[in-house]
Design a protein around this motif. Structure first.
Motif, mmCIF file in Angstrom:
data_model
loop_
_atom_site.group_PDB
_atom_site.id
_atom_site.type_symbol
_atom_site.label_atom_id
_atom_site.label_comp_id
_atom_site.label_asym_id
_atom_site.label_seq_id
_atom_site.Cartn_x
_atom_site.Cartn_y
_atom_site.Cartn_z
ATOM 1 N N ASN A 1 -42.663 42.363 51.454
ATOM 2 C CA ASN A 1 -43.496 43.516 51.779
ATOM 3 C C ASN A 1 -43.267 44.570 50.698
ATOM 4 N N ASP A 2 -43.590 45.811 50.985
ATOM 5 C CA ASP A 2 -43.405 46.899 50.028
ATOM 6 C C ASP A 2 -42.456 47.955 50.583
ATOM 7 N N PHE A 3 -41.461 47.534 51.333
ATOM 8 C CA PHE A 3 -40.456 48.458 51.843
ATOM 9 C C PHE A 3 -39.601 48.974 50.691
ATOM 10 N N LEU A 4 -39.165 50.208 50.823
ATOM 11 C CA LEU A 4 -38.381 50.823 49.756
ATOM 12 C C LEU A 4 -37.279 51.684 50.355
ATOM 13 N N GLY A 5 -36.492 52.292 49.471
ATOM 14 C CA GLY A 5 -35.389 53.116 49.922
ATOM 15 C C GLY A 5 -34.152 52.282 50.204
ATOM 16 N N PRO A 6 -33.129 52.880 50.804
ATOM 17 C CA PRO A 6 -31.891 52.147 51.097
ATOM 18 C C PRO A 6 -32.090 51.112 52.193
ATOM 19 N N LEU A 7 -31.181 50.159 52.233
ATOM 20 C CA LEU A 7 -31.194 49.180 53.319
ATOM 21 C C LEU A 7 -31.024 49.904 54.661
ATOM 22 N N PRO A 8 -31.581 49.352 55.750
ATOM 23 C CA PRO A 8 -31.588 50.053 57.051
ATOM 24 C C PRO A 8 -30.205 50.122 57.697
ATOM 25 N N LEU A 9 -29.355 51.013 57.171
ATOM 26 C CA LEU A 9 -27.972 51.127 57.630
ATOM 27 C C LEU A 9 -27.882 51.472 59.106
ATOM 28 N N GLN A 10 -28.714 52.438 59.558
ATOM 29 C CA GLN A 10 -28.623 52.866 60.956
ATOM 30 C C GLN A 10 -28.928 51.729 61.919
ATOM 31 N N TYR A 11 -29.893 50.889 61.569
ATOM 32 C CA TYR A 11 -30.194 49.745 62.426
ATOM 33 C C TYR A 11 -29.038 48.745 62.421
ATOM 34 N N MET A 12 -28.535 48.472 61.224
ATOM 35 C CA MET A 12 -27.457 47.481 61.116
ATOM 36 C C MET A 12 -26.234 47.879 61.928
ATOM 37 N N GLU A 13 -25.978 49.175 62.016
ATOM 38 C CA GLU A 13 -24.841 49.645 62.794
ATOM 39 C C GLU A 13 -25.018 49.425 64.283
ATOM 40 N N ASN A 14 -26.254 49.178 64.707
ATOM 41 C CA ASN A 14 -26.538 48.997 66.135
ATOM 42 C C ASN A 14 -26.942 47.569 66.495
ATOM 43 N N PHE A 15 -26.848 46.644 65.546
ATOM 44 C CA PHE A 15 -27.204 45.245 65.827
ATOM 45 C C PHE A 15 -26.073 44.588 66.610
ATOM 46 N N LYS A 16 -25.928 44.988 67.873
ATOM 47 C CA LYS A 16 -24.805 44.514 68.690
ATOM 48 C C LYS A 16 -24.826 42.995 68.859
ATOM 49 N N ALA A 17 -26.023 42.416 69.022
ATOM 50 C CA ALA A 17 -26.102 40.969 69.232
ATOM 51 C C ALA A 17 -25.620 40.204 68.010
ATOM 52 N N MET A 18 -25.835 40.768 66.808
ATOM 53 C CA MET A 18 -25.378 40.097 65.597
ATOM 54 C C MET A 18 -23.880 40.269 65.388
ATOM 55 N N MET A 19 -23.289 41.220 66.092
ATOM 56 C CA MET A 19 -21.841 41.422 65.982
ATOM 57 C C MET A 19 -21.061 40.558 66.961
ATOM 58 N N ASP A 20 -21.787 39.865 67.846
ATOM 59 C CA ASP A 20 -21.140 39.046 68.877
ATOM 60 C C ASP A 20 -21.124 37.606 68.420
ATOM 61 N N SER A 21 -19.962 37.111 68.075
ATOM 62 C CA SER A 21 -19.831 35.723 67.614
ATOM 63 C C SER A 21 -19.365 34.796 68.709
ATOM 64 N N HIS A 22 -19.358 35.265 69.971
ATOM 65 C CA HIS A 22 -18.869 34.431 71.070
ATOM 66 C C HIS A 22 -19.793 33.249 71.332
ATOM 67 N N GLY A 23 -21.053 33.368 70.898
ATOM 68 C CA GLY A 23 -21.987 32.273 71.125
ATOM 69 C C GLY A 23 -21.857 31.153 70.126
ATOM 70 N N GLN A 24 -20.889 31.266 69.193
ATOM 71 C CA GLN A 24 -20.743 30.253 68.153
ATOM 72 C C GLN A 24 -19.825 29.122 68.591
ATOM 73 N N ASP A 25 -20.051 28.567 69.772
ATOM 74 C CA ASP A 25 -19.155 27.533 70.302
ATOM 75 C C ASP A 25 -19.761 26.145 70.215
ATOM 76 N N GLY A 26 -20.890 26.031 69.500
ATOM 77 C CA GLY A 26 -21.516 24.725 69.355
ATOM 78 C C GLY A 26 -22.428 24.334 70.486
ATOM 79 N N SER A 27 -22.590 25.162 71.500
ATOM 80 C CA SER A 27 -23.465 24.832 72.609
ATOM 81 C C SER A 27 -24.914 24.879 72.155
ATOM 82 N N LEU A 28 -25.735 24.014 72.727
ATOM 83 C CA LEU A 28 -27.130 23.902 72.323
ATOM 84 C C LEU A 28 -28.018 24.591 73.343
ATOM 85 N N GLU A 29 -28.039 25.913 73.277
ATOM 86 C CA GLU A 29 -28.903 26.664 74.149
ATOM 87 C C GLU A 29 -30.035 27.247 73.318
#
Length: 805
Positions: free
Chosen positions: A552-580
């Motif tokens: 796309n044509d997005f510009l400026g700094p990377l979206p730091l404020q969003y990244m700080e709130n990506f709680k689901a991406m900070m949760d690695s408990h789902g990395q147990d190999g289960s196929l859900e």
């Protein structure tokens, strides 16, 4: 006192004394103190965890000392003796190790025991279970038991029903997923079990590991058997087809191991004498052709065959007048069905509710002489059936809930009668030749709308109602333009929004922050522009796991404020190999979401989104500034692509914390400094591209870094060390002997990477494609850079690398 009154009393006295006697008798046969104590002691073995179990949810909460145990939830007693004869603790939040000396075994009079859907944490099944000599019903499915079944279980000779299922599985038109449990049934135990269960009517062993078992033992099953469930049990060999002549068998389910066809069964060419009502045969060898004798099963209501059958669909299918569900997807049925036979076959099935014929080599017409209707039809799946028009018989199916016609040749507009389907929840018309505008009248009942890879144009309809129930909106790969409609905020249940590869011209839709369930946001390859910064101080996108803003044509700094709130991406408990997988299942028929991902510059469509899958793709924009350290906290990330931007500064060492990362692309930026040694800890990494930056110093060695070739580092003149020919000692080209050893080393690692670096995503992609094609050609095509066809279109050229049309 009158005569009438005296007569009434005289007539009522016997009933009075009978009631008094019954009450007196009952008071003498309360639950015994010993059995009540045994139950209370059993309760203390499994304290309730209220963080996962709601208050008053568990039946054992009603178990109080001093109260007759016959009145406790889940406890049933004999009306005469007062003994506990039935215990139902299914789905009761029981969690903990099941002790072999459990006081439960003191209930000698138990006739029914249900411990299903609990968590006994891989406990062994105690041999003491054989003490329940009067047991008729035993259900311990999905209770997290493990290990070998004790031989003593064969002593429960009075069993009428036995459910030991230990399987999570689902099948859709595109993939079969099964996850075997941890229970093992060996040959001797099964032989004794089959021989001793002379009264058994229901036997459910799905998901149990029976690798060592010979299928012929099932010949000795009781003739009283009505249900036999043997799905995904890892049997090998030839299953006796005498099972089809069991006089009382109504429900038979049999399937082999996922990805294998080591189990065979020969279908009878005649004399199907069993009164089958449900027949399920999947992922196995059932012979080349489905015999016409299948039409002899006049009581059949459910038919599910996934056996790689060839040839024509037998016309005798039309004889199955009681049939409610017909599943013949994922076979090799071929050729056009003659129009008259096609109409006669399907028009006779007036009780049909679901019909799945996807992924064969059929050429369905469904319009010639198709003036019949199937009034009870709820679910239709005709993917990849060479259809050129909408099936006409669907038009008057007013109960329709799911319509999947993807990967056909259907052209023209969406017909107006689709708007009249008030119960429609799933509409998948993806990968066709449909064109025109998307009608604004589509049902408000829709949960899934998938119109990916067509030729729709114009604006996205703006009429999403206030109580929109949409969970998946996929318009990827069309010609949509205009703005993204703000009425999407009314779809509070939305989980997936994919409008990639269109011509939408808008700023970043900050207002999507208010969608509490949004997990996948794909805006790639459009004309979005401006900055991507949060307008709110409160947390936003808390469940987002996949973010693709590339090209796309997005510009400026990377979206730091969003990244700080990506709680689901900070949760690695789902990395147990289960196929859900992310899916919806109206009416019990699962529909899984798909996603286009970019690997090595090409698009691949994953036929399923794992709930543990996370990725960020921000490439081909005009982002600038440094890569923020906070990305290192997104521990569940599988993929990170920040390539083709104007990013500066160093590669953050915090990226070494992303231990689940499988691909990392930081190419074509202005990054400088050394490659952090911390990246060596990324043991799941199978794709790395750091090319065309200003990196310097020695390339880290060890782990996955021994598998990457020159292309991962080219365009960084200051880098040195293996695999580059430039040494780090200033001498120049390494000696020839070193080069030979280095080539041998890297060749060896190219082989090792097959099993070492694929990780969950590549493993699942391999499993799916091997399952669909039977060949491992996908791996060659993947690393040769041959993309799948996902409807991607040519985009304007600028400073970017050329794109595939």
């Amino acid at each position: 006192m009158g005569i009438f009154t005296m007569l009434s009393i005289t007539l009522c006295l016997p009933f009075f004394f009978l009631c008094l006697k019954t009450a007196f008798s009952s008071s003498l046969h309360l639950c015994s103190h010993e059995e009540a104590a045994a139950l209370l002691q059993f309760k203390t073995s499994f304290p309730i965890n209220y963080t996962v179990c709601p208050p008053d949810y568990s039946k054992t909460e009603s178990w109080k000392e001093g109260i007759d145990c016959c009145s406790w939830d889940g406890v049933s007693c004999d009306n005469v003796t007062g003994h506990v004869i039935a215990l139902d603790l299914s789905d009761d939040c029981l969690s903990g190790t099941f002790p072999s000396n459990s006081t439960l075994f003191l209930l000698k009079n138990l006739k029914s025991l249900n411990l299903s859907f609990n968590d006994f944490r891989l406990s062994k099944i105690p041999p003491e279970i054989s003490q329940f000599t009067r047991l008729k019903h035993l259900d311990i499915c999905y209770s997290e038991f493990s290990g070998q079944f004790p031989a003593e279980i064969a002593h429960l000779s009075k069993l009428v029903s036995l459910n030991l299922s230990n399987l999570f599985s689902f099948e859709s038109d595109t993939v079969v997923v099964s996850s075997l449990g941890n229970l093992i049934l060996e040959t001797t135990t099964l032989r004794n079990l089959v021989q001793n269960l002379s009264e058994v009517r229901e036997l459910v062993l799905s998901g149990v590991n029976m690798t060592s078992v010979n299928p012929r033992f099932f010949i000795n099953l009781s003739s009283s058997l009505t249900t036999l469930d043997l799905r995904y049990i890892q049997l090998r060999g030839n299953f006796p087809n005498s099972i089809f002549r069991f006089p009382n068998l109504k429900n038979f389910y049999l399937s082999g191991s996922f990805g294998e066809r080591n189990l065979t069964i020969d279908l009878p060419s005649s004399n199907w004498s069993s009164p089958l009502q449900q027949l399920y045969l999947s992922v196995m060898d059932c012979g080349r052709r489905l015999p016409e004798s299948i039409g002899d099963l006049k009581s059949l209501q459910y038919l599910h065959l996934h056996c790689n059958f060839e040839g024509s669909i037998p016309a005798s299918i039309g004889n199955l007048r009681q049939l409610t569900s017909l599943y013949l997807s994922n076979n090799q049925f071929s050729g056009p069905i003659p129009a008259s036979i096609e109409a006669d076959m399907f028009s006779a099935l007036q009780n049909l509710e679901t019909i799945f014929l996807s992924y064969n080599n059929l050429s369905l017409r469904m319009n010639v002489n198709a003036n019949f209707t199937l009034p009870k039809l709820t679910d239709v799946s005709f993917s990849s059936c060479n259809l050129s028009e909408f099936p006409n018989f669907i038009r008057h199916s007013n109960s329709l809930q799911s319509l999947v016609l993807s990967k056909n040749r259907i052209h023209g507009n969406i017909p107006e009668w689709i708007c009249e389907k008030d119960h429609l929840q799933i509409l998948d018309l993806s990968h066709n030749n449909l064109s025109g505008k998307i009608p604004n009248c589509l049902p408000k009942s829709l949960s899934v709308l998938n119109l990916q890879a067509n030729y729709f144009n114009g604006n996205i309809p703006f009429g999403f109602p206030e109580r929109c129930v949409l969970r998946n909106l996929n318009l990827h790969g069309n010609q949509m333009d205009g703005l993204l409609p703000r009425s999407l905020v009314n779809c509070s249940m939305l989980e997936v929004l994919d409008v990639g590869n269109n011509s939408i011209q808008d700023t970043f839709p900050h207002w999507l922050e208010s969608l509490p369930e949004l997990q996948v946001l794909v805006l790639r390859s459009n004309k979005f522009h401006g900055s991507v910064q949060s307008t709110k101080e409160s947390p936003s996108f808390p469940k987002l796991r996949v973010l693709d803003l590339s090209s796309n044509d997005f510009l400026g700094p990377l979206p730091l404020q969003y990244m700080e709130n990506f709680k689901a991406m900070m949760d690695s408990h789902g990395q147990d190999g289960s196929l859900e997988y992310m899916m919806v299942a109206p009416g019990g028929n699962s529909y899984q979401y798909s996603l286009v991902v970019t690997l090595k510059g090409h698009d691949y469509e994953l036929q399923g989104i794992l709930t543990a899958f996370s990725s960020i793709h921000l490439s081909n924009n005009m982002f600038e500034g440094e890569i923020p350290d906070v990305i290192g906290k997104l521990s569940s990330l599988k993929g990170l692509n920040l390539s083709h931007n104007n990013l500066t500064g160093h590669i953050p060492p915090s990226l070494g914390n992303l231990t689940n990362l499988e691909w990392l692309d930081l190419s074509s930026n202005e990054l400088a400094g050394k490659i952090p040694d911390e990246l060596v800890s990324l043991t799941q990494l199978s794709v790395l591209n750091l090319s065309n930056n200003h990196l310097v110093g020695r390339i880290p060695q060890g782990s996955q870094f021994n598998t990457f070739e020159n292309g991962s580092y080219e365009g960084n003149l200051g880098l040195c060390g293996v695999p580059l020919s430039k040494s780090c000692d200033g001498i120049g080209t390494p000696p020839s002997s070193f080069q030979e050893k280095d080539e041998l080393w890297r060749f060896g690692w190219r082989v090792v990477v097959l099993g070492y670096g694929c990780g969950v995503v590549f493993g699942l992609l391999m499993g799916y494609l091997v399952f669909r094609t039977g060949k491992p050609k996908w791996f060659v095509s993947l690393f040769d850079g041959r993309p799948s066809q996902s409807g991607r279109k040519m985009r304007k050229a600028r400073r970017l690398v050329p794109r595939r049309s």
